[in-house]
Enzyme design. Sequence first.
Site, PDB file in Angstrom:
ATOM      1  N   TRP A 101      16.021  50.079 -43.165  1.00  0.00           N
ATOM      2  CA  TRP A 101      15.438  49.320 -42.054  1.00  0.00           C
ATOM      3  C   TRP A 101      16.496  48.936 -41.027  1.00  0.00           C
ATOM      4  CZ3 TRP A 101      10.774  50.614 -41.905  1.00  0.00           C
ATOM      5  CH2 TRP A 101      10.056  50.809 -43.076  1.00  0.00           C
ATOM      6  N   ASP A 171      16.585  40.406 -39.397  1.00  0.00           N
ATOM      7  CA  ASP A 171      15.277  40.783 -39.918  1.00  0.00           C
ATOM      8  C   ASP A 171      15.172  40.135 -41.300  1.00  0.00           C
ATOM      9  OD1 ASP A 171      13.148  41.997 -41.194  1.00  0.00           O
ATOM     10  OD2 ASP A 171      13.744  44.054 -40.736  1.00  0.00           O
ATOM     11  N   LYS A 195       5.165  40.448 -46.511  1.00  0.00           N
ATOM     12  CA  LYS A 195       5.948  40.443 -47.737  1.00  0.00           C
ATOM     13  C   LYS A 195       5.876  39.085 -48.425  1.00  0.00           C
ATOM     14  CE  LYS A 195       8.524  44.331 -46.085  1.00  0.00           C
ATOM     15  NZ  LYS A 195       8.171  45.314 -47.114  1.00  0.00           N
TER      16      LYS A 195
END
Lengths: 360, 360
Positions: A101, A171, A195
């Site tokens: 990511w 992030d 999440k």
Amino acid sequence: MNRVYNFSAGPACLPLEVLKEAAEEMCDYRGSGMSVMEMSHRSSIFQDIIDEAEADLRKLVKIPDNYKVLFLQGGASQQFAAVPMNLMKNGVADYIVTGQWAKKAAKEATKYGKVKVLASSENKVFSYIPDCSSLDIDGDADYVYICENNTIYGTKYHTLPDTKGKDLVADVSSCFLSEPTDINKYGLVFAGAQKNVGPAGVVIAVIRDDLIRDDLPEYVPTMLKYKTHADAGSLYNTPPCYGIYICGKVFKHLIKEGGLEAMKEKNEHKAGILYDFLDESKMFSNPVERGSRSLMNVTFVTGNEELDKEFVKAAAARGLVNLKGHRTVGGMRASIYNAMPLEGVESLIAFMKEFEKEHR
Amino acid sequence: MNRVYNFSAGPACLPLEVLKEAAEEMCDYRGSGMSVMEMSHRSSIFQDIIDEAEADLRKLVKIPDNYKVLFLQGGASQQFAAVPMNLMKNGVADYIVTGQWAKKAAKEATKYGKVKVLASSENKVFSYIPDCSSLDIDGDADYVYICENNTIYGTKYHTLPDTKGKDLVADVSSCFLSEPTDINKYGLVFAGAQKNVGPAGVVIAVIRDDLIRDDLPEYVPTMLKYKTHADAGSLYNTPPCYGIYICGKVFKHLIKEGGLEAMKEKNEHKAGILYDFLDESKMFSNPVERGSRSLMNVTFVTGNEELDKEFVKAAAARGLVNLKGHRTVGGMRASIYNAMPLEGVESLIAFMKEFEKEHR
């Protein structure tokens, strides 16, 4: 109702209490005669829902007044473009690459300016967090970017990088609300809700006021400007109302459960007993460097691909589901977010012991 | 449970049957032991949900094989940028401005190329659709853009513009699935789900294959490229899973109710009795040119602002809610999407008659 223990990395398990409340309110939200899905986002009843969600989040995370809370769309992937579009003033940014990511985020940022990779752990399949105490930060860098918890690899920054005064952008999709956070250490954090917070389709961004700018390149879409959403209280256009409502319920649930300090304690205990088992097991092991272990995503392997597959299948048959590792790394992964009860982790360990005995 | 008649322009009423099913499945979707909100978007169970939603939508709208169906995020507002970013090859586009949304779309497009406004109805507060039979279309235009149903003003194209062979792009947010559509007449249609389809946070785009390109300007975010989502079957990153699931339920409900032909008949009847009443009333009137009237959003005024306010308030007390017109135009608006039952419109008319009698 037959609930499983769902170890999915995201979308992931939510508190049962939240789901039950949502089900009860589905056709008639508190006497309004309609579902939250049917409410005008300009109605006072929805305004109360979003205001309360923001207020509860601020309380939970102790968000300072000089930070805005934004409810956005498009997932973290859209933030990979929004961050450089909004924050690159000098056209330079520094990235630390600790997984897929962060790598994608760095790549997307190259569209908008000069990107320097300060450090990377790709040499060892992202199984550790690089030492970030003495980074060669670009003097012109507009920000330093990290992915704080790496869902795929099961790693986490236990110490934030020394950015030498540059703004830190993180992030935090897979660790947001898992423990207390000092927002003052960041310029911007963002998290895909799916999440540890709520349903997919909501992104929460917390951004310091002075980073919200209007003098952006012409090509920046109105919807990707933080200013658009900050000025409108996340109601520039129709937001993902139902998702925000569910996030709000999760915030209330977390406050009731004792807040982020209590979450940290629970999460450390859950992860602790699982890592302890992995460290003792002769069959299962955790491939992550000890000082980089995630509290939220615990990866493990047997060292035998066929056995891994058999384990995942047998576990599922026992109601321990979604234990398969990410397709790019294989093995197993137990995502044990806030909503995963201790009993889920205990059941997993008990089953692993049994499996190990049977396959010795 | 006390359900109201909800005339909101969007988010708007949904079929009660859909909401009831969603409530029942909230904590345990069909024996999976989890909510759809908790499911990995990479699981076979969610793949089935999105595949079924797409298949049902294709069946319902008779979408030709050379068109892709995309489930996106960010609302129509994000499409205002995505459309020119993806479709401007020559850097030229023609827009027809029939309301605030088309105007915003045209403005956003000027960031990416030359925009010509072919026609506008702004001179009469967007109360009509301009004659589009003989437009001065730019020879280089990459597309001609319309907003097919104008939610705020209550207007609708009853005949599509003659684009002289150029691709037609239509924002169909507030009329999608209200009647049969010949997709072949368009290059691209897109709709924010929250009006006639499902919850906010899902955008459905239907785009002809040859318009999905990769040779786009460097600055186009990966998430705003149609190709990104087309190549990944709308699963490039985590989609708004729960919203897609609800949309899928609405598609099934519409098929069961007889499809779009049946919807058209119902919608024409509902709108017909309301317009008939407005045309006869001495108190209420519809400000829209007769040939441009919307089937979905019926605007009306008394001509007296105080009386308008009183009406909206009194109607709400009777369970006829969200009848206030858009803040930019005032007056009243009854949004009567597919999910608004005939009884809701009949109750509204009955109440208007009563109100008129009382206030004569």
